[in-house]
Design a protein around this motif. Sequence first.
Motif, mmCIF file in Angstrom:
data_model
loop_
_atom_site.group_PDB
_atom_site.id
_atom_site.type_symbol
_atom_site.label_atom_id
_atom_site.label_comp_id
_atom_site.label_asym_id
_atom_site.label_seq_id
_atom_site.Cartn_x
_atom_site.Cartn_y
_atom_site.Cartn_z
ATOM 1 N N ASN A 78 -34.773 77.526 -14.439
ATOM 2 C CA ASN A 78 -34.222 78.810 -14.865
ATOM 3 C C ASN A 78 -33.029 79.220 -14.003
ATOM 4 O O ASN A 78 -33.014 80.288 -13.389
ATOM 5 C CB ASN A 78 -35.312 79.893 -14.829
ATOM 6 N N GLU A 79 -32.021 78.352 -13.965
ATOM 7 C CA GLU A 79 -30.824 78.600 -13.151
ATOM 8 C C GLU A 79 -29.595 78.841 -14.028
ATOM 9 O O GLU A 79 -28.466 78.552 -13.639
ATOM 10 C CB GLU A 79 -30.566 77.414 -12.213
ATOM 11 N N GLU A 80 -29.801 79.400 -15.208
ATOM 12 C CA GLU A 80 -28.693 79.622 -16.139
ATOM 13 C C GLU A 80 -27.594 80.484 -15.531
ATOM 14 O O GLU A 80 -26.403 80.210 -15.702
ATOM 15 C CB GLU A 80 -29.243 80.280 -17.405
ATOM 16 N N SER A 81 -27.979 81.505 -14.773
ATOM 17 C CA SER A 81 -26.986 82.444 -14.255
ATOM 18 C C SER A 81 -26.109 81.839 -13.166
ATOM 19 O O SER A 81 -24.935 82.198 -13.032
ATOM 20 C CB SER A 81 -27.685 83.699 -13.720
ATOM 21 N N PRO A 89 -16.395 57.073 -6.890
ATOM 22 C CA PRO A 89 -17.299 57.262 -8.023
ATOM 23 C C PRO A 89 -18.588 57.959 -7.580
ATOM 24 O O PRO A 89 -19.148 57.635 -6.530
ATOM 25 C CB PRO A 89 -17.581 55.843 -8.532
ATOM 26 N N TYR A 90 -19.037 58.912 -8.375
ATOM 27 C CA TYR A 90 -20.238 59.659 -8.034
ATOM 28 C C TYR A 90 -20.966 60.054 -9.312
ATOM 29 O O TYR A 90 -20.437 59.941 -10.421
ATOM 30 C CB TYR A 90 -19.882 60.908 -7.221
ATOM 31 N N GLU A 91 -22.181 60.516 -9.140
ATOM 32 C CA GLU A 91 -22.944 61.107 -10.237
ATOM 33 C C GLU A 91 -23.695 62.324 -9.714
ATOM 34 O O GLU A 91 -24.044 62.384 -8.529
ATOM 35 C CB GLU A 91 -23.937 60.102 -10.839
ATOM 36 N N VAL A 92 -23.922 63.267 -10.584
ATOM 37 C CA VAL A 92 -24.723 64.436 -10.271
ATOM 38 C C VAL A 92 -25.942 64.407 -11.184
ATOM 39 O O VAL A 92 -25.802 64.440 -12.405
ATOM 40 C CB VAL A 92 -23.933 65.742 -10.461
ATOM 41 N N VAL A 93 -27.121 64.309 -10.589
ATOM 42 C CA VAL A 93 -28.358 64.240 -11.362
ATOM 43 C C VAL A 93 -29.003 65.629 -11.330
ATOM 44 O O VAL A 93 -29.636 66.012 -10.348
ATOM 45 C CB VAL A 93 -29.333 63.181 -10.791
ATOM 46 N N ALA A 94 -28.829 66.373 -12.412
ATOM 47 C CA ALA A 94 -29.420 67.698 -12.543
ATOM 48 C C ALA A 94 -30.789 67.553 -13.198
ATOM 49 O O ALA A 94 -30.886 67.103 -14.339
ATOM 50 C CB ALA A 94 -28.523 68.608 -13.366
ATOM 51 N N VAL A 95 -31.835 67.915 -12.482
ATOM 52 C CA VAL A 95 -33.205 67.765 -12.984
ATOM 53 C C VAL A 95 -33.691 69.112 -13.490
ATOM 54 O O VAL A 95 -33.972 70.016 -12.695
ATOM 55 C CB VAL A 95 -34.147 67.233 -11.886
ATOM 56 N N ASP A 96 -33.768 69.253 -14.810
ATOM 57 C CA ASP A 96 -34.274 70.489 -15.395
ATOM 58 C C ASP A 96 -35.798 70.452 -15.375
ATOM 59 O O ASP A 96 -36.423 69.676 -16.087
ATOM 60 C CB ASP A 96 -33.765 70.643 -16.828
ATOM 61 N N ASP A 97 -36.382 71.306 -14.543
ATOM 62 C CA ASP A 97 -37.831 71.299 -14.318
ATOM 63 C C ASP A 97 -38.552 72.199 -15.325
ATOM 64 O O ASP A 97 -39.235 73.147 -14.956
ATOM 65 C CB ASP A 97 -38.119 71.749 -12.880
ATOM 66 N N GLY A 98 -38.380 71.887 -16.605
ATOM 67 C CA GLY A 98 -39.071 72.653 -17.648
ATOM 68 C C GLY A 98 -38.618 74.092 -17.744
ATOM 69 O O GLY A 98 -39.449 74.994 -17.940
ATOM 70 N N SER A 99 -37.320 74.340 -17.634
ATOM 71 C CA SER A 99 -36.803 75.713 -17.683
ATOM 72 C C SER A 99 -37.142 76.384 -19.015
ATOM 73 O O SER A 99 -37.178 75.739 -20.068
ATOM 74 C CB SER A 99 -35.285 75.712 -17.491
ATOM 75 N N THR A 100 -37.350 77.708 -18.951
ATOM 76 C CA THR A 100 -37.654 78.471 -20.155
ATOM 77 C C THR A 100 -36.457 79.298 -20.620
ATOM 78 O O THR A 100 -36.542 79.966 -21.655
ATOM 79 C CB THR A 100 -38.847 79.408 -19.901
ATOM 80 N N ASP A 101 -35.364 79.271 -19.864
ATOM 81 C CA ASP A 101 -34.156 79.954 -20.305
ATOM 82 C C ASP A 101 -33.198 78.923 -20.905
ATOM 83 O O ASP A 101 -33.632 77.866 -21.361
ATOM 84 C CB ASP A 101 -33.521 80.725 -19.144
ATOM 85 N N ARG A 102 -31.915 79.191 -20.888
ATOM 86 C CA ARG A 102 -30.929 78.304 -21.517
ATOM 87 C C ARG A 102 -30.321 77.304 -20.533
ATOM 88 O O ARG A 102 -29.243 76.761 -20.782
ATOM 89 C CB ARG A 102 -29.818 79.141 -22.166
ATOM 90 N N THR A 103 -31.005 77.047 -19.435
ATOM 91 C CA THR A 103 -30.491 76.085 -18.456
ATOM 92 C C THR A 103 -30.217 74.712 -19.062
ATOM 93 O O THR A 103 -29.128 74.154 -18.850
ATOM 94 C CB THR A 103 -31.464 75.960 -17.275
ATOM 95 N N PRO A 104 -31.155 74.094 -19.813
ATOM 96 C CA PRO A 104 -30.854 72.763 -20.373
ATOM 97 C C PRO A 104 -29.686 72.762 -21.333
ATOM 98 O O PRO A 104 -28.884 71.815 -21.360
ATOM 99 C CB PRO A 104 -32.162 72.363 -21.076
#
Length: 321
Positions: free
Chosen positions: A16-19, A38-53
Amino acid sequence: MVASEPALSVVIPMYNEESVLPLLVARLRGVLDALGEPYEVVAVDDGSTDRTPVALLAARRQWPQLRVLRLRRNSGHQPALLAGLMRARGGYVATIDADLQDPPETIVEMLRLARGQNLDIVYGIRANRQADTTFKRWTAGVYYRLMRRIVGNDVPAHAGDFRLLSRAAVEALRELPERAPVLRLVVPWLGFPSGEVPFERAERAAGRTKYPLSRMIALAADSVTSFSAAPLRVATWLGLAGVVLCGILVVIALIAYFNGATVSGWPSLYVAVLFLGAVQLLCLGLLGEYVARIYTAVQGRPAYSVVADTDEAESIVDSLR
């Protein structure tokens, strides 16, 4: 698709980090693009209930190095962090929270120190805790002193989950049989050469904390039971103390009886019953903590379940329906 072997992976657990997401993307991308590697950013959405994903997918369209890993349900901060570490492909892997309290710019210093001194682990160390409440500073001090007594002095004081790991350290984590390790203790326990980079921790950029007091207590309990059988020994010593106390009370009762001074004696009986009951319940509780961990391990359930990864064939969009 990003390069097959990025020089750096940055793992960010999110719930829930949408903001705060727009601020994070803008600041972190500027830092990583300036590396020229070269790099990558791995964003792990931990079952958010807002619009984070949804916001992550929108950001990915403009930032191809952003990789979205979505967990099927909310599994907790440590399992989400572990999920990202297990799937990161970089030669070095940095872990950072999404709230921007840990400055992304420090990742560059960590990487420079790791390469310059051939280190496998670099910890981000809070320079001070003046922004914290007195209670938070006191509990943090107690926690780290306790952990250093249990795990050893390799556990750095005032180091959370902001760190940089080499590929060798990540592979060592992969080989551990633990399903849900407490990373801030397991990583020092690995014994790899390490260094520290101090930084000033800022206020949360947006949103609310996802780590209230209840989760901090749970983390402390997991830390102790994962790394030490000391609580079981405490239960043993408390049991012995109860036996000694009962023996003393029996001797006092016999002396009083033979001296003809036997009265109702309810205060001593009351105290003895309360003490023994408390010791028994405490011992049962401590044993229950370890039995619960054994039960969980025997079940063999994974600490997290990945429903989609934007670097794999299946589309993460399906998981949002």
